[in-house]
Design an enzyme around this catalytic site. Structure first.
Site, short mmCIF file in Angstrom:
data_model
loop_
_atom_site.label_atom_id
_atom_site.label_comp_id
_atom_site.label_asym_id
_atom_site.label_seq_id
_atom_site.Cartn_x
_atom_site.Cartn_y
_atom_site.Cartn_z
N HIS A 73 0.79 -0.97 0.10
CA HIS A 73 0.02 0.02 -0.35
C HIS A 73 1.00 1.16 0.11
O HIS A 73 1.43 1.09 0.69
CB HIS A 73 -0.95 0.44 1.34
CG HIS A 73 -2.06 1.43 1.27
ND1 HIS A 73 -2.18 2.14 1.71
CD2 HIS A 73 -3.86 1.17 0.53
CE1 HIS A 73 -3.14 3.05 1.83
NE2 HIS A 73 -3.65 2.27 0.92
N ASP A 86 -7.84 -4.77 -0.48
CA ASP A 86 -8.42 -4.68 -1.77
C ASP A 86 -8.06 -6.59 -2.43
O ASP A 86 -9.31 -7.22 -3.11
CB ASP A 86 -7.85 -3.70 -3.01
CG ASP A 86 -7.82 -2.25 -2.64
OD1 ASP A 86 -8.63 -2.04 -2.43
OD2 ASP A 86 -6.61 -2.07 -2.88
#
Length: 437
Positions: free
Chosen positions: A312, A370
């Site tokens: 991320h 995700d």
């Protein structure tokens, strides 16, 4: 924002040094106020991607990427996901505090009473091709809301801002479900006021007029958790876009449509869709038996193969939302009996490798939210092309809360980034000599 001290900026060309205020927030890094830098020095800062720039002051969301911490109005995301539902979280983001019982009932009633959209919106929807991407449809429909609800467009009026916020939160599930039903060629399902926010959305998505739709509590809770975990995430690309659009005085529906358009990008909201497509590609090439070859390609710096759904931009630790989504994914797979499904078995194997392989651990490439939300949405029966629409549905409250905070900020100005110009200096057009004769 409290001034703590000053920083002194000196220059090698003899320009006099200047002092810049240093401010501290409640928590997080200090910031250096450079608003007067250009006026005092005729210089700008250069920060592509805003890696070291705070563009606003906010009280809504805080992220500590090193610790893996996410707070909504000071509350840890883990506690909210465990003890609150999505509408309670919406109330918190909009108002700064969790609702008491009376406030909760009133807020739920206001949202429920605004879930229907103007019937002419169905005609607008029918102007799209059946194979249009649902995000294209959603951008257009949300922007078009401003053409139907003129009575809440005065952005200087707090009540108008609140009504617009309620309308957007309430109508977004209806619009997302309509976009899905239209692509499927199925009739639209009107909202059912007796159902909860997430149960109502699932009914509008998967129900038909042929028979009653009975929501599954485990699946409804899973969807509700997806919405909570995606409700806001500080000053990301789409939120910054909403704020930038709003700084011009644009109406809230137009600003949220701009946020949806930004979210559509694969580097932002499209990441969960990309993650599932990656799993499908691995499955087509041999599944679990070929996963070693795939991992080798990921590690090969000369390969173009990327590991989607891991790592991320902000979190340099395990994304706290991913931990919660991981639990939810296993609950959903267990409820639906899908643990032995080849695609989900592949996902769990990839997860295990990423959590144990030194290559990924050293680079802190942990599974992110995700990765797991794509697995959960697939299990719920949500098509891949709808994943980003679900993200937009969840993030709407964060966008509108950030927009409202910006509008109410007396220091806010229209956004106007500057640039480092590297093109031609001034030059003159060559005028050809007139022809003789």
């Amino acid at each position: 924002m409290k001034e703590q001290s000053k920083a002194t900026l000196s220059f090698p060309d003899g320009t006099a040094p200047i002092e810049l205020p240093i401010y501290s927030g409640t928590i997080g890094p200090q910031v250096i106020d450079i608003r007067k830098l250009y006026a005092q020095t005729d210089r700008f800062t250069f920060d592509p991607g805003f890696m070291s720039t705070a563009a606003c002051e906010s009280k809504i969301t805080y992220i500590d990427g090193d610790k893996g911490e996410l707070l909504y109005r000071g509350y840890p995301i883990e506690q909210l996901a465990e003890h609150c539902d999505y509408l309670q979280t919406c109330y918190l983001l909009l108002n700064g505090e969790l609702p008491d019982d009376e406030q909760r009932r009133d807020f739920e009633n206001r949202v429920t009473n605004h879930t229907m959209v103007h019937e002419q919106m169905t005609r607008f929807l029918q102007g799209f091709r059946r194979d249009a991407h649902p995000m294209a449809v959603l951008v257009g429909m949300v922007g078009a809301l401003s053409a139907f609800y003129h009575d809440s467009l005065d952005i200087s009026d707090p009540e108008h801002r609140f009504v617009s916020a309620i309308r957007l939160i309430a109508k977004m599930p209806t619009l997302v479900a309509m976009a899905y039903k239209y692509s499927m060629g199925q009739p639209f399902m009107y909202p059912l006021n007796r159902l909860s926010y997430s149960a109502n959305f699932m009914r509008m998505m998967f129900g038909t007029p042929c028979e009653d739709y009975e929501p599954n509590d485990v699946l409804v809770r899973a969807l509700d958790r997806i919405l909570i975990l995606h409700a806001d995430h500080e000053q990301n690309a789409s939120t910054s876009t909403v704020r930038l659009a709003g700084s011009s005085g644009a109406n809230p529906f137009a600003c949220i449509a701009a946020g949806i358009a930004t979210l559509w990008g694969p580097a932002h909201g499209g990441a969960n869709e990309a993650s599932l497509l990656m799993l499908r590609d691995i499955q087509r090439e041999g599944g679990v038996e070929r996963i070693g070859e795939f991992i080798a390609k990921v590690k090969d710096k000369h390969s173009n193969v990327k590991l989607m759904g891991f790592g991320h931009r902000v979190y340099k630790n395990y994304d706290p939302r991913a931990k919660l989504m991981r639990e939810t994914s296993h609950e959903v797979l267990g409820e639906l009996g899908l643990h032995d499904d080849p695609l989900f078995a592949l996902a769990m194997k990839l997860e295990k490798i990423a959590l144990e392989d030194d290559y990924f651990v050293q680079r802190k490439l942990y599974p992110n939210v995700d990765f797991y939300s794509g697995i959960v949405q697939k299990a719920l029966g949500i098509p891949t092309e709808m994943f980003t629409c679900i993200f937009a549905l969840a993030r709407t409250v964060g966008w509108i809360a950030q927009w409202g905070e910006m509008i109410a900020d007396p220091d806010q100005k229209i956004g106007r980034p500057r640039q480092l110009y590297t093109g031609h200096a001034r030059r003159d057009v060559r005028v050809p000599a007139k022809r003789k004769g």
